[in-house]
Design an enzyme around this catalytic site. Structure first.
Site, PDB file in Angstrom:
ATOM      1  N   LYS A 233       2.671  11.450  -3.492  1.00 16.11           N
ATOM      2  CA  LYS A 233       1.635  10.724  -4.251  1.00 16.11           C
ATOM      3  C   LYS A 233       0.630  11.699  -4.872  1.00 16.11           C
ATOM      4  CE  LYS A 233      -1.713   7.007  -3.395  1.00 16.11           C
ATOM      5  NZ  LYS A 233      -2.117   5.997  -2.405  1.00 16.11           N
TER       6      LYS A 233
ATOM      7  N   GLU B  36      -7.231   0.385  -4.103  1.00 18.24           N
ATOM      8  CA  GLU B  36      -7.125   0.293  -2.643  1.00 18.24           C
ATOM      9  C   GLU B  36      -8.415  -0.222  -1.979  1.00 18.24           C
ATOM     10  OE1 GLU B  36      -5.654   4.197  -1.652  1.00 18.24           O
ATOM     11  OE2 GLU B  36      -3.753   3.769  -2.633  1.00 18.24           O
TER      12      GLU B  36
ATOM     13  N   ASP C 117     -13.045   4.948   1.831  1.00 20.20           N
ATOM     14  CA  ASP C 117     -11.589   5.027   2.028  1.00 20.20           C
ATOM     15  C   ASP C 117     -11.131   6.485   1.940  1.00 20.20           C
ATOM     16  OD1 ASP C 117      -8.846   4.856   1.885  1.00 20.20           O
ATOM     17  OD2 ASP C 117      -8.776   3.426   0.236  1.00 20.20           O
TER      18      ASP C 117
ATOM     19  N   ASP D 197       0.884  -1.164   0.000  1.00 23.10           N
ATOM     20  CA  ASP D 197       0.000   0.000   0.000  1.00 23.10           C
ATOM     21  C   ASP D 197       0.922   1.213   0.000  1.00 23.10           C
ATOM     22  OD1 ASP D 197      -1.644   2.118   0.626  1.00 23.10           O
ATOM     23  OD2 ASP D 197      -2.246   1.360   2.596  1.00 23.10           O
TER      24      ASP D 197
END
Ligand code: AMP
Length: 627
Positions: free
Chosen positions: A69, A168, A190, A8
Site C-alpha cells: 500500500k 478510513e 488513525d 479496510d
C-alpha cells in the site's frame, strides 16, 4: 440483491465486514481469523495470500510482498528511499510509476493489492454463501487523487464493483457514531501500519460531517519497526563488522523480529530479541547469532522524532476546523499503532483528552465501510444517515511563473465543482497546457502533478483575450475530473485525471483477465490437491478396514489391498484420470469389502479378532443396572 461489503485494505492487515441485522460485522477468513495480513507471495506459478504468505516470508524474502500500500498510486521518485529498504525488488516502471519485480515478472502495486482483495472477497463469499461483487473500500484520508484512483483500480482488478472509496477515519467515525445519541465533535486519530490520518467530525442526528482532515501518508507502524531494524543492524555491525540489511533473508528476519519486539513493548517494559544463526562470519564461516534486549525507554528514544511528527497534522486539522483542542468531546484511536503507549501519551498531551478506546482499532474502519455499503444499498435498518466528507488536499492548476492557482481548497466538502476562467499569457497563443496539481505549496513544482492535458486550436488573439473556462469536478470518492473550454470557439477538452502512475484502461483489463486466470488456476490446483487428499483419505480407510477385519476372506482382502496399494502410488502422480479411476475402483472395492467381505462368517475353525472382541463385549459388559 447480493450484499455489499466494506473492506479496510490496510498496509499491514486487511479486514472485511458486512451489515447483518442492522449491525456491521466482521467476516472471518478461511483460516478463521478476523484480520488477513496484506501479504502476497509468489512461489513458482502459485500465489499465496494472507497468513500463509506471511509465514513463509523469511524463506522467500524476494517473492513475499508486504506493505505494498505504501507504493500504490505513487511515483517512483516519491518512494525511491522506501524501495531501497525493501527485501523485494521495487523499481521504476513506465511513466515514472512503481513496479515490483518477482522472478523477472513486473507487477503494479494495484495488481498485488488486488490479490489481497480477491482473497478477502472469496473467503467472505464462501462464508455468506453468496457471490460478493459490490464493495466499499477505504483509503487513508490523506491519500491523494492517484492513490485513490489506484485503490479503486485494485478493486476492479479483483473483479469488484467499487461502490465508493471512503476515508478510513470517516469510516471509523461511522462505526463509532452509529450507536451514539446527541451531538459530539470527535477527533479520529488513525495511525496504522503505513499511514497517519487525523480527522475532525461533527456527529449528531445521523449526520456525520467531516470538518477537516490532515495527515502523513508516509508515517506508520512500519517506520517504528524500521527504527528497531536499524538499531539492531547497527549494533550487530559494530560487533561483527557486517551489515545485516544487505542480506535479504536476514533483513526479513530483522523486520519480523522488530515488529514483534515493538508489539511486546506495548505491554512490557523490556523485551529480548533473539535471532540465532542470523548469518555467517564472512571470514571464519562460523554462524553468528543476534541477541539483544530492548527497553521501552530505548524504543521511545529511537522513535522520538516519529512521535513528534504526529503533532503538526493534529494542530493543522484543529486549525482548519476552526476549533481548539478544548472543543473536542472525544478522541477516538484507530489503527494498530495507537496501541503504542507513547502514541497514546502524545495524543493525550496534544488534545488534553484521555483517548476513547471503545472501538476496536483493528476493526472499526472495515465496520464503518460496511455501514457505508449499507447506506449506498439502501439498508433500511440504518435509517437516515448522511455522511459529509471533505477532500484532504488543495487542487489547482499551474499558472504563469510556475505558481499554483487553487481551484478547490483542502477540506472542501465533496462532491464539489468549481469553474474558473483563465486566459493566455502571449499574443496568438495557439493552445494551453493545463497542469493539474494537488498540494499545499505555492510553487507548482513542489506539488504533485496529477496529470497534464492540452487545449489546442485557440484562434489568434491578443494575450489576455482568450477565455478558458476550467472546471474541476470532484466526486464522492474524492476522485477528480477536469474539463477546459475555450469560450469563443466552444472548443472543449477534458480528462479524467489519470496521471502517469495509474494504470490505463487496457492495463486494468489485462490485469483483470490475468487475475481471473490465476484464480481459475488456483481453483484447479486446489481441486487437484483435494482429489489427491480424498484418495489418500479413502486409502487410509481401506487400510483401517483391512486391519480391523483380518479374518475377512482372503480374496476380498487381497482385492482391496491391491487397489489400496495402487492408490498409494496414484496420490503422488500428476495424472488426474488415473486418480479418478483408482478412486472409483477403491470406493467400489471398499463398499464391497464392508458389505460382504468384512461381514462374511469366518470359515469353520477360523477365529476372527474382531468377532472375538465383539463376543467379549457381549459377554462381559452389561449396563450397570442390569446387575
Ligand atoms: P493497521 O494498519 O491498523 O492494521 O496497523 C498495523 C500496525 O499496527 C502494524 O505496524 C503493527 O505492527 C501495529 N501494531 C499492531 N498491534 C500493535 C501493538 N500491540 N503495539 C504496537 N503496534 C502494534
Amino acid at each position: 440483491m447480493a450484499k455489499a461489503v466494506g473492506i479496510d485494505l490496510g498496509t499491514t492487515n486487511s479486514v472485511i465486514a458486512v451489515m447483518e441485522g442492522g449491525r456491521p460485522e466482521v467476516i472471518v477468513n478461511a483460516e478463521g481469523n478476523r484480520t488477513t495480513p496484506s501479504v502476497v507471495a509468489y512461489k513458482g506459478d502459485e500465489r499465496l495470500v494472507g497468513q500463509i504468505a506471511r509465514r513463509q516470508a523469511a524463506l522467500n524474502p524476494q517473492a513475499t510482498l508486504f506493505e505494498v500500500k505504501r507504493f500504490i498510486g505513487r511515483r517512483w521518485d516519491e518512494v525511491k528511499d522506501e524501495a531501497a529498504r525493501s527485501p523485494f525488488t521495487v523499481k521504476e516502471g513506465p511513466g515514472g510509476s512503481v513496479r515490483i519485480t518477482v522472478d523477472g515478472k513486473d507487477y503494479a502495486p494495484e495488481q498485488v493489492s488486488a490479490e489481497v482483495l480477491r482473497k478477502l472477497v472469496a473467503d467472505a463469499s464462501a462464508k455468506l454463501g453468496q457471490k460478493i461483487t459490490d464493495a466499499v473500500i477505504t483509503v487513508p484520508a490523506y491519500f491523494d487523487n492517484s492513490q485513490r484512483e489506484a485503490t479503486k483500480q485494485a478493486g476492479e482488478i479483483a473483479g469488484l464493483n467499487v461502490l465508493r472509496v471512503i476515508n478510513e477515519p470517516t469510516a471509523a467515525a461511522l462505526a463509532y457514531g452509529l450507536e451514539r445519541k446527541g451531538n459530539e465533535t470527535v477527533l479520529v486519530f488513525d495511525l496504522g501500519g503505513g499511514t497517519f490520518d487525523v480527522t475532525i467530525l461533527e456527529l449528531g442526528d445521523g449526520v456525520f460531517e467531516v470538518k477537516s482532515t490532515s495527515g502523513d501518508t508516509a508515517l506508520g507502524g512500519a517506520d517504528f519497526d524500521q527504527r528497531i531494524v536499524d538499531w539492531l543492524a547497527e549494533e550487530f555491525n559494530k560487533e561483527h563488522n557486517f551489515d545485516l540489511r544487505k542480506d535479504k533473508q536476514a533483513l526479513q528476519r530483522l523486520i519480523e523480529a522488530a515488529e514483534k519486539a515493538k508489539i511486546e513493548l506495548s505491554n512490557a517494559s523490556e523485551t529480548s530479541i533473539s535471532l540465532p544463526f542470523i548469518t555467517f562470519d564472512p571470514e571464519t564461516r562460523t554462524p553468528l547469532h543476534l541477541e539483544r534486549t530492548l527497553t521501552r525507554a530505548k524504543f521511545e528514544e529511537l522513535t522520538a522524532d516519529l512521535l513528534k511528527r504526529v503533532r503538526k497534522p493534529v494542530e493543522q486539522a484543529l486549525s482548519d476546523a476552526k476549533l481548539s483542542a478544548s472543543d473536542i468531546n472525544e478522541v477516538i484511536l484507530v489503527g494498530g499503532s495507537t496501541r503504542i503507549p507513547a502514541v497514546k501519551r502524545i495524543v493525550q498531551d496534544i488534545t488534553g483528552k484521555t483517548p476513547n478506546e471503545s472501538v476496536n482499532p483493528d476493526e472499526a474502519v472495515a465496520l464503518g465501510a460496511a455501514v457505508q455499503a449499507g447506506i449506498i444499498q439502501g439498508d433500511s435498518s440504518l435509517g437516515d444517515i448522511v455522511l459529509v466528507d471533505v477532500t484532504p488536499l488543495t487542487l489547482g492548476v499551474e499558472v504563469q511563473g510556475g505558481m499554483i492557482a487553487p481551484m478547490i481548497t483542502r477540506n472542501t466538502t465533496v462532491p464539489a465543482k468549481k469553474t474558473e476562467i483563465y486566459t493566455t499569457a502571449q499574443d496568438n497563443q495557439p493552445g494551453v497546457e493545463i497542469n493539474v496539481l494537488q498540494g499545499e505549496r505555492p510553487m507548482a513544482a513542489d506539488n504533485k502533478s496529477l496529470g497534464r492535458f492540452k487545449l489546442e486550436g485557440i484562434p489568434p488573439m491578443r494575450a489576455g483575450q482568450a477565455q478558458i473556462e476550467v472546471t474541476f469536478d470532484i466526486d464522492a470518492n474524492g476522485i477528480l475530473h477536469v474539463t477546459a473550454k475555450e469560450k469563443t470557439t466552444g472548443k472543449e477538452s477534458s480528462i479524467r485525471i489519470e496521471n502517469t502512475t495509474t494504470l490505463d484502461k487496457n492495463d486494468v483489463e489485462r490485469m483483470v483477465k490475468e487475475a481471473e486466470e490465476n484464480a481459475e488456476a488456483d481453483k484447479l490446483r486446489k481441486e487437484k490437491v483435494e482429489k489427491r487428499n480424498a484418495l489418500a483419505q479413502l486409502r487410509l480407510q481401506a487400510t483401517q478396514q483391512l486391519d480391523e477385519h483380518a479374518n475377512a476372506p482372503q480374496d476380498a482382502r487381497d482385492r482391496l489391498k491391491a487397489v489400496a496399494d495402487e492408490a498409494e502410488e496414484a496420490v503422488n502422480s500428476d495424472d488426474d484420470s488415473r486418480i479418478a479411476d483408482v478412486q472409483k475402483r477403491l470406493e467400489d472395492e471398499l463398499r464391497d469389502f464392508m458389505t460382504k467381505g468384512a461381514q462374511a462368517q469366518p470359515e469353520a475353525g477360523a477365529t476372527s479378532a474382531s468377532a472375538a472382541e465383539d463376543d467379549v463385549i457381549d459377554a462381559d459388559f452389561k449396563p450397570a443396572d442390569d446387575k
